[in-house]
Motif scaffolding. Structure first.
Motif, PDB file in Angstrom:
ATOM      1  N   LYS A  37      44.069  30.305  46.087  1.00 60.38           N
ATOM      2  CA  LYS A  37      45.031  29.479  45.354  1.00 60.38           C
ATOM      3  C   LYS A  37      44.411  28.750  44.160  1.00 60.38           C
ATOM      4  O   LYS A  37      45.133  28.185  43.339  1.00 60.38           O
ATOM      5  N   SER A  38      43.093  28.778  44.076  1.00 58.22           N
ATOM      6  CA  SER A  38      42.434  28.063  42.987  1.00 58.22           C
ATOM      7  C   SER A  38      42.567  28.808  41.658  1.00 58.22           C
ATOM      8  O   SER A  38      42.976  29.965  41.632  1.00 58.22           O
ATOM      9  N   ARG A  39      42.214  28.149  40.582  1.00 57.13           N
ATOM     10  CA  ARG A  39      42.236  28.776  39.256  1.00 57.13           C
ATOM     11  C   ARG A  39      40.817  28.976  38.735  1.00 57.13           C
ATOM     12  O   ARG A  39      40.605  29.050  37.531  1.00 57.13           O
ATOM     13  N   LYS A  40      39.882  29.111  39.632  1.00 58.80           N
ATOM     14  CA  LYS A  40      38.483  29.222  39.248  1.00 58.80           C
ATOM     15  C   LYS A  40      38.065  30.670  39.022  1.00 58.80           C
ATOM     16  O   LYS A  40      38.515  31.575  39.726  1.00 58.80           O
ATOM     17  N   PHE A  41      37.203  30.882  38.064  1.00 58.22           N
ATOM     18  CA  PHE A  41      36.599  32.191  37.883  1.00 58.22           C
ATOM     19  C   PHE A  41      35.647  32.450  39.054  1.00 58.22           C
ATOM     20  O   PHE A  41      35.006  31.536  39.561  1.00 58.22           O
ATOM     21  N   GLY A  42      35.588  33.707  39.486  1.00 49.64           N
ATOM     22  CA  GLY A  42      34.699  34.061  40.584  1.00 49.64           C
ATOM     23  C   GLY A  42      35.274  33.757  41.952  1.00 49.64           C
ATOM     24  O   GLY A  42      34.559  33.802  42.957  1.00 49.64           O
ATOM     25  N   GLU A  83      41.638  35.494  37.975  1.00 43.49           N
ATOM     26  CA  GLU A  83      42.010  35.137  36.604  1.00 43.49           C
ATOM     27  C   GLU A  83      42.127  36.390  35.729  1.00 43.49           C
ATOM     28  O   GLU A  83      41.461  37.397  35.959  1.00 43.49           O
ATOM     29  N   ASP A  84      43.003  36.318  34.746  1.00 40.44           N
ATOM     30  CA  ASP A  84      43.301  37.474  33.897  1.00 40.44           C
ATOM     31  C   ASP A  84      42.199  37.670  32.855  1.00 40.44           C
ATOM     32  O   ASP A  84      42.327  37.309  31.683  1.00 40.44           O
ATOM     33  N   ASP A  85      41.103  38.261  33.308  1.00 46.15           N
ATOM     34  CA  ASP A  85      39.921  38.467  32.482  1.00 46.15           C
ATOM     35  C   ASP A  85      39.321  39.816  32.887  1.00 46.15           C
ATOM     36  O   ASP A  85      39.260  40.141  34.076  1.00 46.15           O
ATOM     37  N   ALA A  86      38.873  40.600  31.918  1.00 46.97           N
ATOM     38  CA  ALA A  86      38.410  41.960  32.207  1.00 46.97           C
ATOM     39  C   ALA A  86      37.250  41.987  33.205  1.00 46.97           C
ATOM     40  O   ALA A  86      37.243  42.772  34.162  1.00 46.97           O
ATOM     41  N   ILE A  87      36.261  41.134  32.999  1.00 43.42           N
ATOM     42  CA  ILE A  87      35.098  41.109  33.894  1.00 43.42           C
ATOM     43  C   ILE A  87      35.502  40.582  35.267  1.00 43.42           C
ATOM     44  O   ILE A  87      35.072  41.105  36.302  1.00 43.42           O
ATOM     45  N   GLU A  88      36.363  39.570  35.263  1.00 47.40           N
ATOM     46  CA  GLU A  88      36.848  39.006  36.527  1.00 47.40           C
ATOM     47  C   GLU A  88      37.584  40.069  37.342  1.00 47.40           C
ATOM     48  O   GLU A  88      37.387  40.201  38.561  1.00 47.40           O
ATOM     49  N   LYS A  89      38.434  40.845  36.676  1.00 45.23           N
ATOM     50  CA  LYS A  89      39.181  41.889  37.378  1.00 45.23           C
ATOM     51  C   LYS A  89      38.265  43.010  37.858  1.00 45.23           C
ATOM     52  O   LYS A  89      38.461  43.558  38.946  1.00 45.23           O
ATOM     53  N   ALA A  92      36.563  41.645  40.927  1.00 40.23           N
ATOM     54  CA  ALA A  92      37.529  41.500  42.015  1.00 40.23           C
ATOM     55  C   ALA A  92      37.903  42.857  42.604  1.00 40.23           C
ATOM     56  O   ALA A  92      38.083  42.987  43.819  1.00 40.23           O
ATOM     57  N   LEU A  93      38.005  43.858  41.752  1.00 39.65           N
ATOM     58  CA  LEU A  93      38.326  45.209  42.227  1.00 39.65           C
ATOM     59  C   LEU A  93      37.239  45.734  43.157  1.00 39.65           C
ATOM     60  O   LEU A  93      37.527  46.323  44.208  1.00 39.65           O
ATOM     61  N   LYS A  94      35.999  45.488  42.797  1.00 38.35           N
ATOM     62  CA  LYS A  94      34.879  45.923  43.633  1.00 38.35           C
ATOM     63  C   LYS A  94      34.934  45.243  45.000  1.00 38.35           C
ATOM     64  O   LYS A  94      34.735  45.899  46.042  1.00 38.35           O
ATOM     65  N   ILE A  95      35.208  43.951  45.016  1.00 45.14           N
ATOM     66  CA  ILE A  95      35.301  43.201  46.271  1.00 45.14           C
ATOM     67  C   ILE A  95      36.505  43.670  47.086  1.00 45.14           C
ATOM     68  O   ILE A  95      36.432  43.818  48.314  1.00 45.14           O
ATOM     69  N   LEU A 123      46.394  46.286  44.061  1.00 49.19           N
ATOM     70  CA  LEU A 123      46.247  47.496  43.246  1.00 49.19           C
ATOM     71  C   LEU A 123      47.067  47.392  41.958  1.00 49.19           C
ATOM     72  O   LEU A 123      46.611  47.800  40.888  1.00 49.19           O
ATOM     73  N   ARG A 124      48.261  46.832  42.064  1.00 46.83           N
ATOM     74  CA  ARG A 124      49.100  46.674  40.868  1.00 46.83           C
ATOM     75  C   ARG A 124      48.467  45.732  39.854  1.00 46.83           C
ATOM     76  O   ARG A 124      48.513  45.975  38.642  1.00 46.83           O
ATOM     77  N   LYS A 125      47.859  44.658  40.343  1.00 49.26           N
ATOM     78  CA  LYS A 125      47.315  43.655  39.450  1.00 49.26           C
ATOM     79  C   LYS A 125      45.931  44.012  38.912  1.00 49.26           C
ATOM     80  O   LYS A 125      45.551  43.578  37.817  1.00 49.26           O
ATOM     81  N   LEU A 126      45.159  44.783  39.672  1.00 47.57           N
ATOM     82  CA  LEU A 126      43.772  45.051  39.286  1.00 47.57           C
ATOM     83  C   LEU A 126      43.591  46.366  38.536  1.00 47.57           C
ATOM     84  O   LEU A 126      42.589  46.554  37.849  1.00 47.57           O
ATOM     85  N   LEU A 127      44.548  47.280  38.667  1.00 44.48           N
ATOM     86  CA  LEU A 127      44.441  48.572  37.993  1.00 44.48           C
ATOM     87  C   LEU A 127      45.589  48.750  37.005  1.00 44.48           C
ATOM     88  O   LEU A 127      46.743  48.468  37.338  1.00 44.48           O
ATOM     89  N   PRO A 128      45.317  49.246  35.805  1.00 48.40           N
ATOM     90  CA  PRO A 128      46.400  49.538  34.869  1.00 48.40           C
ATOM     91  C   PRO A 128      47.170  50.780  35.334  1.00 48.40           C
ATOM     92  O   PRO A 128      46.678  51.536  36.183  1.00 48.40           O
ATOM     93  N   ARG A 129      48.378  50.960  34.819  1.00 44.44           N
ATOM     94  CA  ARG A 129      49.134  52.169  35.162  1.00 44.44           C
ATOM     95  C   ARG A 129      48.307  53.395  34.770  1.00 44.44           C
ATOM     96  O   ARG A 129      47.919  53.543  33.616  1.00 44.44           O
TER      97      ARG A 129
END
Length: 209
Positions: A37-42, A83-89, A92-95, A123-129
């Protein structure tokens, strides 16, 4: 703050050995959910670290049970809402992949509809169509059907993750309306045979009894 309280509880229990103070799955799930629920990176990495801490403490006898389905789904939820950031995503995808595979490899866990809904959302949020997303979503959905956990909430997540043509490929023409919505009446009842009560908050996954 939830993580700090959890660490304090662990420390006090190790000092006092009072069973009433022993950290349980609810304490760990609360800490993981707080990260989600946090807004923190990582935050996905922090949520996963809390789960790994529980696993380690279980092996050392400080907690009585290994991470349960609540914990795993909370980690995946943290990944989904990073968070909506390329490196963050990317991280997150790896985790997410690591956590999803771990659930599949544990024979004592039965993923339920909340778990699969959360996975599809991730999957919807972490991967583009893309073909990669379609393939991943299809694989997860097939697993959901095998488990008999395909309720209406899972179908709504599936709708959001795939295009109309992709939905038709997965479900067939009869199950997908012209507007791209899934016709629940055309979904085989056996696909949700193990859903207990999707109108109530349910454990993310359950241990075998």
């Amino acid at each position: 703050r939830a993580e700090t309280l959890l660490d304090w509880l662990i420390e006090i229990y190790q000092q006092e050995k009072d069973k009433s103070l022993q950290p349980n799955e609810f304490a760990f799930t609360s800490a993981i959910a707080a990260w989600a629920k946090s807004r923190k990176f990582g935050k996905a990495a922090c949520a996963r670290a809390t789960l790994d801490k529980m696993a380690s403490l279980y092996k050392s006898g400080i907690v009585e049970t290994p991470p349960n389905g609540y914990c795993y789904t909370a980690v995946i939820n943290a990944c989904a809402y990073c968070e909506d950031d390329a490196i963050e995503k990317r991280d997150a995808l790896k985790i997410f992949v690591e956590t999803y595979k771990e659930v599949n490899n544990r024979t004592d866990l039965h993923p339920n509809h909340v778990f699969f809904k959360t996975v599809l959302t991730a999957l919807r949020k972490l991967l583009p169509r893309s073909e990669q997303r379609k393939s991943a979503v299809s694989t997860v959905f097939k697993k959901c059907i095998e488990c008999g956990m395909c309720d209406s909430s899972v179908l709504r997540s599936l709708e959001s993750a795939l295009s109309k043509d992709e939905l038709t490929e997965v479900l067939g023409h009869e199950a997908v309306a012209a507007n791209g919505r899934i016709d629940n009446a055309k979904i085989p009842p056996e696909w949700k045979r193990n859903v207990k009560d999707s109108s109530r908050p349910a454990p993310y996954t359950r241990f075998k009894s």
